[in-house]
Design a protein around this motif. Structure first.
Motif, PDB file in Angstrom:
ATOM      1  N   TRP A 233       0.841  -1.193   0.000  1.00  0.00           N
ATOM      2  CA  TRP A 233       0.000   0.000   0.000  1.00  0.00           C
ATOM      3  C   TRP A 233       0.877   1.244   0.000  1.00  0.00           C
ATOM      4  CZ3 TRP A 233       1.397   2.389   4.455  1.00  0.00           C
ATOM      5  CH2 TRP A 233       1.822   1.566   5.513  1.00  0.00           C
TER       6      TRP A 233
ATOM      7  N   GLY B 105     -10.235   1.405   4.424  1.00  0.00           N
ATOM      8  CA  GLY B 105     -10.226   0.448   3.315  1.00  0.00           C
ATOM      9  C   GLY B 105      -9.396  -0.784   3.641  1.00  0.00           C
ATOM     10  N   PHE B 106      -8.268  -0.576   4.324  1.00  0.00           N
ATOM     11  CA  PHE B 106      -7.403  -1.679   4.731  1.00  0.00           C
ATOM     12  C   PHE B 106      -8.160  -2.626   5.665  1.00  0.00           C
ATOM     13  CE2 PHE B 106      -4.430  -3.359   7.923  1.00  0.00           C
ATOM     14  CZ  PHE B 106      -3.505  -4.013   7.125  1.00  0.00           C
TER      15      PHE B 106
ATOM     16  N   GLU C 217     -11.429  -2.876   6.071  1.00  0.00           N
ATOM     17  CA  GLU C 217     -12.552  -3.486   5.338  1.00  0.00           C
ATOM     18  C   GLU C 217     -12.066  -4.668   4.499  1.00  0.00           C
ATOM     19  OE1 GLU C 217     -15.506  -2.062   1.823  1.00  0.00           O
ATOM     20  OE2 GLU C 217     -15.204  -0.645   3.470  1.00  0.00           O
ATOM     21  N   PHE C 218     -10.915  -4.496   3.844  1.00  0.00           N
ATOM     22  CA  PHE C 218     -10.344  -5.590   3.050  1.00  0.00           C
ATOM     23  C   PHE C 218     -10.055  -6.798   3.937  1.00  0.00           C
ATOM     24  CE2 PHE C 218      -6.580  -7.866   1.563  1.00  0.00           C
ATOM     25  CZ  PHE C 218      -6.999  -8.263   0.300  1.00  0.00           C
ATOM     26  N   GLU C 219      -9.456  -6.562   5.112  1.00  0.00           N
ATOM     27  CA  GLU C 219      -9.116  -7.662   6.018  1.00  0.00           C
ATOM     28  C   GLU C 219     -10.377  -8.340   6.554  1.00  0.00           C
ATOM     29  OE1 GLU C 219      -6.254  -8.900   6.136  1.00  0.00           O
ATOM     30  OE2 GLU C 219      -5.183  -7.260   5.179  1.00  0.00           O
TER      31      GLU C 219
ATOM     32  N   GLY D 287     -13.093  -8.619   5.012  1.00  0.00           N
ATOM     33  CA  GLY D 287     -13.607  -9.400   3.882  1.00  0.00           C
ATOM     34  C   GLY D 287     -12.874 -10.713   3.694  1.00  0.00           C
ATOM     35  N   ASN D 288     -11.706 -10.861   4.321  1.00  0.00           N
ATOM     36  CA  ASN D 288     -10.914 -12.090   4.196  1.00  0.00           C
ATOM     37  C   ASN D 288     -11.016 -12.997   5.417  1.00  0.00           C
ATOM     38  OD1 ASN D 288      -9.257 -12.458   1.684  1.00  0.00           O
ATOM     39  ND2 ASN D 288      -8.882 -10.296   2.108  1.00  0.00           N
TER      40      ASN D 288
END
Length: 199
Positions: free
Chosen positions: A98, A109-110, A112-114, A116-117
């Motif tokens: 990043w 965003g970081f 939210e991405f995590e 999502g995983n």
């Protein structure tokens, strides 16, 4: 257990917040998934500055909305900690995928991405926190590199925590990170769990 010391677990038991599902004749305490969820609620409430008395009350009268609200506050707290610790720092980001940014939305965003995983068994992100203060100082990622066919590990620390030997010493300790990650996904918290607590 979720990066919490035995002493803390015993304290939570003594004050009536957490009880093992079973205590064997030899004194070993056994905790099941529901106990892990209870412990995670305690950790979240502690991070939010909620007193033991208030925790007891919330646990007795808990509902899904209370927990959702507590978790949302925890998400905001993590976003702010990540942002203030390393997100705007070009010295840190030059080693990462990043880019440094002065916009807190990048930290959101970081996270939210995590989040999502969470269910991705090939992507395991942990938060690194100081044992003494619970201050977030970085993250660790263990992921399966499909292109090369093996597991990789990466980590980042906020610049002010560099050159203290945290990661070098910890990753080489006999009781360090690697023995704790043999069962991916079993002790998930918000995104991963606090796997490493630094002295």
């Amino acid at each position: 257990m979720v990066g919490v010391s035995k002493k803390a677990i015993m304290y939570y038991q003594d004050v009536g917040l957490l009880q093992p599902s079973e205590i064997k004749a030899n004194g070993y305490r056994y905790y099941i998934n529901q106990d892990m969820i209870t412990l995670q609620k305690i950790i979240v409430m502690k991070r939010l500055g909620i007193s033991i008395k208030e925790m007891k009350s919330k646990m007795e009268h808990a509902d899904a909305n209370d927990l959702a609200e507590s978790l949302q506050k925890q998400v905001v707290f993590i976003e702010e900690e990540i942002f203030s610790c390393w997100m705007p720092d070009k010295n840190v980001s030059r080693y990462m995928w990043w880019k440094a940014s002065d916009d807190i939305n990048e930290a959101k965003g970081f996270v939210e991405f995590e989040l999502g995983n969470l269910e991705n068994d090939k992507w395991n992100r942990w938060i690194i926190a100081l044992k003494s203060t619970n201050e977030i100082i970085g993250t660790c990622l263990i992921f399966f590199n499909d292109d090369e066919g093996h597991w990789d590990i990466s980590y980042n620390l906020g610049k002010k925590f560099w050159s203290n030997g945290y990661m070098t010493g910890y990753l080489h300790k006999k009781e360090g990170c690697f023995p704790k990650i043999s069962c991916f996904g079993q002790e998930r918290a918000l995104f991963g769990y606090i796997c490493m607590k630094m002295e």
